[in-house]
Scaffold this active site. Structure first.
Site, PDB file in Angstrom:
ATOM      1  N   PHE A  21       0.827  -1.220   0.000  1.00 20.26           N
ATOM      2  CA  PHE A  21       0.000   0.000   0.000  1.00 20.26           C
ATOM      3  C   PHE A  21       0.857   1.264   0.000  1.00 20.26           C
ATOM      4  O   PHE A  21       0.806   2.086  -0.929  1.00 20.26           O
ATOM      5  CB  PHE A  21      -0.926  -0.056   1.212  1.00 20.26           C
ATOM      6  CG  PHE A  21      -1.640   1.224   1.546  1.00 20.26           C
ATOM      7  CD1 PHE A  21      -2.285   1.960   0.569  1.00 20.26           C
ATOM      8  CD2 PHE A  21      -1.685   1.675   2.858  1.00 20.26           C
ATOM      9  CE1 PHE A  21      -2.957   3.133   0.878  1.00 20.26           C
ATOM     10  CE2 PHE A  21      -2.353   2.844   3.180  1.00 20.26           C
ATOM     11  CZ  PHE A  21      -2.987   3.576   2.189  1.00 20.26           C
ATOM     12  N   LEU A  22       1.685   1.436   1.013  1.00 25.08           N
ATOM     13  CA  LEU A  22       2.507   2.645   1.112  1.00 25.08           C
ATOM     14  C   LEU A  22       3.593   2.660   0.052  1.00 25.08           C
ATOM     15  O   LEU A  22       3.839   3.686  -0.599  1.00 25.08           O
ATOM     16  CB  LEU A  22       3.117   2.744   2.511  1.00 25.08           C
ATOM     17  CG  LEU A  22       4.059   3.928   2.744  1.00 25.08           C
ATOM     18  CD1 LEU A  22       3.325   5.255   2.584  1.00 25.08           C
ATOM     19  CD2 LEU A  22       4.700   3.842   4.132  1.00 25.08           C
ATOM     20  N   GLY A  23       4.275   1.536  -0.126  1.00 26.56           N
ATOM     21  CA  GLY A  23       5.390   1.489  -1.062  1.00 26.56           C
ATOM     22  C   GLY A  23       4.999   1.849  -2.478  1.00 26.56           C
ATOM     23  O   GLY A  23       5.721   2.579  -3.178  1.00 26.56           O
ATOM     24  N   SER A 124       6.649   3.735  13.040  1.00 22.87           N
ATOM     25  CA  SER A 124       5.248   3.800  13.455  1.00 22.87           C
ATOM     26  C   SER A 124       5.081   4.810  14.583  1.00 22.87           C
ATOM     27  O   SER A 124       5.919   4.881  15.486  1.00 22.87           O
ATOM     28  CB  SER A 124       4.779   2.428  13.932  1.00 22.87           C
ATOM     29  OG  SER A 124       3.514   2.505  14.551  1.00 22.87           O
ATOM     30  N   LYS A 158       8.933  -2.961  15.714  1.00 15.84           N
ATOM     31  CA  LYS A 158       9.149  -1.746  14.922  1.00 15.84           C
ATOM     32  C   LYS A 158      10.082  -0.791  15.660  1.00 15.84           C
ATOM     33  O   LYS A 158      10.912  -0.112  15.051  1.00 15.84           O
ATOM     34  CB  LYS A 158       7.812  -1.057  14.626  1.00 15.84           C
ATOM     35  CG  LYS A 158       6.887  -1.822  13.700  1.00 15.84           C
ATOM     36  CD  LYS A 158       7.401  -1.879  12.271  1.00 15.84           C
ATOM     37  CE  LYS A 158       7.243  -0.572  11.541  1.00 15.84           C
ATOM     38  NZ  LYS A 158       7.645  -0.674  10.105  1.00 15.84           N
ATOM     39  N   PRO A 182       4.461   7.472  10.798  1.00 18.50           N
ATOM     40  CA  PRO A 182       3.105   7.881  10.425  1.00 18.50           C
ATOM     41  C   PRO A 182       2.063   7.353  11.409  1.00 18.50           C
ATOM     42  O   PRO A 182       2.300   6.376  12.124  1.00 18.50           O
ATOM     43  CB  PRO A 182       2.922   7.253   9.049  1.00 18.50           C
ATOM     44  CG  PRO A 182       3.815   6.049   9.063  1.00 18.50           C
ATOM     45  CD  PRO A 182       4.945   6.350   9.997  1.00 18.50           C
TER      46      PRO A 182
END
Length: 371
Positions: A21-23, A124, A158, A182
Site C-alpha cells: 500500500f505505502l510502497g 510507526s 518496529k 506515520p
C-alpha cells in the site's frame, strides 16, 4: 535544508515493499515529483500495484535472505532506500521478529556495503503508546515503549528496527538514515482502515458509538505520508552533498525520527462517520446509540471468548474498544521545521478520495463476478 523546489532526481532508488500500500504510493510520487530518478522495487512478490513505467524495475526477494539482499544491492547500487516492508499487524510474533528486526538488520548491512547515501525507514507513531493508551500531542522526545509495557508486540519490533536504523547513521560517515513515524494511514489501496470501516457500516454497526467521542485521533492520508518520506530523502541527500559538514542539531535530519500526520486531530467517531457519509450513509446523531466504554469492553471479552470456542471472529473485541476510545495524536512541528513538511491533502479530501477508490474497486470486482 530542503528548499521549496524538489531536486529532480534521487539517482537510483530502491523501494523495499514497493508493491504494498505505502510502497506503491511512494513509487508513484517519485515518478511525479522526481521523474529523472531510476526506481527499483523489491517485494516478496511483485505481482500487485505495478507501475507501467520504463523508469521502474521489479525484483522478487526476501529481505530476511542476507545473501540475496547483498547480491541485489550490489546489482542495483541504490543511492536512496525507502524501507516500507513489514508483516501484517496480526502476524505471529516470530514473523514480526524475522521481518521487522532481522530483515531490517540485513537491509542496513547491505545498504552500508553497497554505498547507499540515504536510508529512510517507515516506522510507526505507536512506538510511544504504553499501557495507559493515552497519547496527547506526543513529540519525538517521548520515550519508545517496548517489551511488557508496550500493548502490541508488533510495535516492539518496529521500535527495535527504528533504533537499529538510527544507530547505523553515519556508519560509515557517508551513510545517512532517518525514520518516519506515520499515524493511521489511509487512502487509495488501503486494506486495514477504510475497508473494515465500510464493512462495519454495511453490517449496521454504524448506529453504535463506543464512549463519549471526546478522544482525539490522528489519521493520515497516504500521499502526505509519502511526501514526508520524500522530503526526508531529499534532506538526507542534501546533507550528504555537504559532507563532512554536520548540520546544527536544530536543523539535523540524519539520525532523527519524525512524526508525520495530517496535522488535523479529529474525534475518532467523527472520522468514522465522515468515512460512512462519503460511502452514502446519512444517519444523524439522533440515530446513534452511545455505548459505555466499560460495557463495551465487557461485551468484547464475552464475544472474544465465545467466538474463540466457535472458531469465528467477533464483531467487536477489546482491542477495537481501546483504540476507538483512546486519545492518540501527535505534534509534527519537528517535521514542519526540519523537513519543510506540510500536508498536501486535507483530511476531508483524503477521505473522499479513499472511499471513492474503494467503492470503484468493489464495483469492478462485482462486474467481474457477474460476467
Amino acid at each position: 535544508m530542503p528548499g521549496p523546489n524538489p531536486i529532480p532526481s534521487f539517482g537510483k532508488v530502491l523501494v523495499v515493499g514497493g508493491c504494498g500500500f505505502l510502497g506503491a504510493h511512494i513509487v508513484s510520487l517519485i515518478l511525479k515529483r522526481h521523474p529523472q530518478s531510476q526506481v527499483a522495487v523489491l517485494d516478496l512478490r511483485t505481482t500487485s500495484n505495478r507501475h507501467a513505467s520504463p523508469s521502474v524495475s521489479y525484483h522478487d526477494g526476501d529481505i530476511t535472505d542476507a545473501s540475496a539482499m547483498q547480491a541485489l544491492f550490489t546489482q542495483i547500487k541504490p543511492d536512496v532506500v525507502f524501507h516500507t516492508a513489514s508483516p501484517h499487524f496480526d502476524a505471529p510474533s516470530k514473523i514480526h521478529d524475522k521481518v521487522n528486526v532481522e530483515g531490517t538488520d540485513i537491509l542496513i548491512k547491505a545498504a552500508q556495503d553497497s554505498g547507499v547515501k540515504a536510508f529512510v525507514y517507515t516506522s510507526s507513531a505507536s512506538l510511544v503508546i504504553d499501557a495507559s493508551m493515552t497519547v496527547v500531542n506526543a513529540d519525538e522526545t517521548w520515550p519508545l515503549i517496548t517489551g511488557a509495557a508496550q500493548p502490541e508486540y508488533y510495535t516492539t519490533t518496529k521500535a527495535f528496527a527504528e533504533t537499529a536504523v538510527l544507530a547505523a547513521n553515519r556508519t560509515p560517515s557517508s551513510f545517512l538514515t532517518c525514520a518516519i513515524r506515520p499515524s493511521g494511514i489511509f487512502g487509495e489501496g488501503d486494506v486495514q482502515l477504510l475497508p473494515p470501516m465500510l464493512s462495519a457500516c454495511r453490517k449496521g454497526q454504524n448506529k453504535f458509538q463506543v464512549g463519549a467521542n471526546t478522544n482525539l485521533s490522528d489519521f493520515t492520508y497516504v500521499e502526505n505520508v509519502v511526501y514526508g518520506h520524500l522530503l526526508a530523502a531529499q534532506a538526507l541527500l542534501q546533507t550528504h552533498a555537504m559532507l563532512p559538514t554536520i548540520p546544527l542539531d536544530s536543523e539535523r535530519v540524519d539520525g532523527e525520527p519524525f512524526f508525520i500526520t495530517n496535522g488535523q486531530p479529529v474525534y475518532f467517531w467523527d472520522f468514522a462517520r465522515a468515512v460512512w457519509h462519503a460511502a452514502g450513509d446519512r444517519k444523524t446523531l439522533r440515530d446513534i446509540w452511545v455505548l459505555d466504554r466499560d460495557f463495551a469492553m465487557a461485551v468484547g471479552t464475552i464475544l472474544e471468548n465465545a467466538c474463540w470456542l466457535l472458531g469465528k471472529k467477533p464483531n467487536i473485541n477489546r482491542k477495537q474498544v481501546r483504540y476507538s476510545t483512546m486519545d492518540r495524536y501527535y505534534n509534527i512541528d519537528k517535521a514542519r521545521k526540519r523537513l519543510g513538511y506540510a500536508p498536501l491533502v486535507s483530511l476531508d479530501e483524503g477521505i473522499k478520495r479513499g472511499v471513492e477508490a474503494l467503492l470503484e474497486k468493489e464495483r469492478r470486482e462485482g462486474e467481474k463476478k457477474a460476467q
